[in-house]
Write a protein that holds these residues in place. Sequence first.
Motif, PDB file in Angstrom:
ATOM      1  N   CYS A   7       0.844  -1.195   0.000  1.00 38.54           N
ATOM      2  CA  CYS A   7       0.000   0.000   0.000  1.00 38.54           C
ATOM      3  C   CYS A   7       0.884   1.251   0.000  1.00 38.54           C
ATOM      4  O   CYS A   7       1.834   1.341   0.779  1.00 38.54           O
ATOM      5  CB  CYS A   7      -0.883  -0.019   1.241  1.00 38.54           C
ATOM      6  SG  CYS A   7      -1.917   1.439   1.422  1.00 38.54           S
ATOM      7  N   CYS A  10       0.111   3.153   3.618  1.00 39.77           N
ATOM      8  CA  CYS A  10       0.552   2.656   4.927  1.00 39.77           C
ATOM      9  C   CYS A  10       1.563   1.527   4.826  1.00 39.77           C
ATOM     10  O   CYS A  10       2.001   0.998   5.851  1.00 39.77           O
ATOM     11  CB  CYS A  10      -0.658   2.188   5.737  1.00 39.77           C
ATOM     12  SG  CYS A  10      -1.295   0.601   5.184  1.00 39.77           S
ATOM     13  N   CYS A  23      -5.860  -2.811   0.371  1.00 37.82           N
ATOM     14  CA  CYS A  23      -4.853  -2.939   1.424  1.00 37.82           C
ATOM     15  C   CYS A  23      -5.406  -3.775   2.571  1.00 37.82           C
ATOM     16  O   CYS A  23      -6.505  -3.520   3.063  1.00 37.82           O
ATOM     17  CB  CYS A  23      -4.447  -1.556   1.919  1.00 37.82           C
ATOM     18  SG  CYS A  23      -3.261  -1.638   3.285  1.00 37.82           S
ATOM     19  N   CYS A  26      -5.039  -0.982   5.961  1.00 33.12           N
ATOM     20  CA  CYS A  26      -5.904   0.201   6.125  1.00 33.12           C
ATOM     21  C   CYS A  26      -7.172   0.118   5.291  1.00 33.12           C
ATOM     22  O   CYS A  26      -8.051   0.960   5.416  1.00 33.12           O
ATOM     23  CB  CYS A  26      -5.130   1.485   5.793  1.00 33.12           C
ATOM     24  SG  CYS A  26      -4.828   1.721   4.027  1.00 33.12           S
TER      25      CYS A  26
END
Length: 169
Positions: A7, A10, A23, A26
């Motif tokens: 991702c 994050c 993801c 998140c």
Amino acid sequence: MSLATFCTSCAGRLVHGGRHPVCSHCGRTHHRDPKVGVGVVVLDQAGRLLLVRRGVRPGKGLWALPAGFVDAGEDPRAAAARETREETGLLVEVGAVLDVYALPSVRGSHGGASFFLAFEATSVGGTLTAGDDAVEVGFFDVDELPELAFPSTRDAADRMRRRGAETGQ
Ligand SMILES: [Zn+2]
């Protein structure tokens, strides 16, 4: 370009398999933007079609319209004129959209365009010289085209010819 693994928000691991990667950390959905290709259909005084022989994949060694990708924030017509100048040395005035072609994604990569805008264009100067991704450049009788890289080239040539027949050129 292979599929992203992490991702960009994050650095969590992406889960592939759905319509878009998601993801696992998140939950962000990662949309992939289509690449946009632009090209020009230019005819000379004798009605012959401007083509370039491609020095790069896809279609390396085969002939195609002068074409390339639109840069982020670039006007598509400006991109078409830029690519034509880089590949053929000709300065063109870019006119109406001849057609829009959807292209299947190249297997295992996103190296090709996702869709392709073919513009009518008129040569307004410059000197015919192959450059950039083109290894050869020339004008061809539309009834005697060399081996083409993409079906859209043939279609665009046929459209231009029909248009010429309609207007009596
Ligand atoms: Zn994330």
